[in-house]
Design a protein around this motif. Structure first.
Motif: not given
Length: 336
Positions: A193-198
């Motif tokens: 998931t994008g937000f978590a990795e960022r």
């Protein structure tokens, strides 16, 4: 299987009127068309892909695609959804909420029925399998989140990488040299998931830049998991004095766990979080935090969509700058 006669009975019209609404062979009133569209939506009728007359004029309905997957913190998601609904209503649109994990099939089903003017898609993965279909649909869309390759899409989100960096910078500025990130549940990272990795990227980049000792620990969204993570952190990083939490569900249980293990917050351990302001401010010890702007994200997504529906040029990427509010859980590191 729902038939056209079922739709007609539900809408209070003849089957031929439903057929005309779908085929466009004869004009029907806007009020009748909307009633038929509502019946199709409620009954789950799926007209043939070629039956596009309902798409020939606006339905004034937006689809909000928010699959309630494992690891999702529902209050944050629903806060964004409420903002989408209220903003859409200001523009004279209703919202069709899609919460099942249907992937491409769910998007295609909505597009084939021609019941929505446009789509807002949440819980975006870095390599989201829905993106090729979104790019090919003849309907405007906005993503609340960023995939790895956002070209050709319209995306809006908090700058989560900058948020992770901001939390670390604040701790480093207070003299903390050993820090940890207590992150989202493991399944969120498995989905990429994008937000978590960022957040992880921002946390790690800032810690490396500042020369800090750092670690990242995903955490299940339960008090028991919070206790286990706190114990592991103190076992593996006994000099730990700064923690960033990106997991709303365990924020308070984690602080409680550290205190039961003998660490005072903020006397021995400073804590920052990425979470809604109302949560951070309401805890027993108000938490220094970067706000999750759910309401603003929902509003921005709808405004971008309204611009696209009006034929206006809108930015492909909208990143909201993180804002940190100092509260009671951070202070300068105590002298060794």
């Amino acid at each position: 299987m729902v038939k056209i006669t079922d739709v007609a009975r539900h809408a209070g019209v003849s089957p031929s009127t439903v057929s005309y609404a779908l085929s466009g062979k004869r004009p029907i009133s806007e009020e009748t068309r909307r009633r038929i569209a509502a019946s199709i939506r409620e009954l789950g009728y799926r007209p043939h892909a070629g039956a596009r007359a309902l798409a020939g004029s606006r339905s004034n309905v937006l689809a909000l695609v928010v699959p309630l997957r494992p690891g999702i913190h529902v209050p944050v998601v629903m806060g964004c959804a409420v903002s989408v609904v209220t903003t859409a209503r200001r523009h004279g649109h209703d919202v069709l909420l899609l919460t099942q994990e249907e992937g491409e099939e769910g998007l295609r089903r909505v597009a084939d029925t021609a019941l929505v003017d446009a789509l807002i898609v949440m819980d975006v993965q870095l390599h989201d399998p829905r993106l090729p279909l979104l790019r090919s649909l003849g309907r405007p869309s906005v993503l609340i989140g960023f995939p790895a390759e956002p070209a050709g899409l319209t995306c809006v989100d908090l700058d989560f990488k900058a948020a992770g960096e901001l939390c670390v910078e604040r701790l480093a500025g207070l003299g903390h040299r050993v820090v940890a990130l207590v992150g989202s549940p493991p399944e969120v990272y498995v989905r990429r998931t994008g937000f978590a990795e960022r957040v992880v990227r921002g946390f790690t980049a800032a810690a490396d830049r500042r020369g800090l000792v750092s670690a990242v620990h995903p955490c299940e969204a339960t008090p028991a998991a919070a206790r286990r993570v706190a114990e592991r952190l103190l076992r593996e990083q006994p000099a730990l004095t700064g923690v960033v939490v990106h997991n709303e569900a365990v924020l308070e249980p984690l602080i409680d766990a550290f205190e039961r293990l003998g660490l005072r917050v903020p006397g021995d351990l400073s804590v920052t979080a990425i979470c809604p302001d109302e949560l951070a401010a309401s805890l027993r010890v108000p938490v220094t935090s970067v706000a999750l702007p759910s309401a603003e994200l929902g509003e921005r997504a709808v405004e971008l969509l309204m611009g696209k529906l009006a034929g206006a040029e809108v930015p492909e990427a909208t990143l909201l700058a993180p804002r940190l509010t100092e509260r009671a859980t951070t202070r300068p590191r105590a002298a060794p």
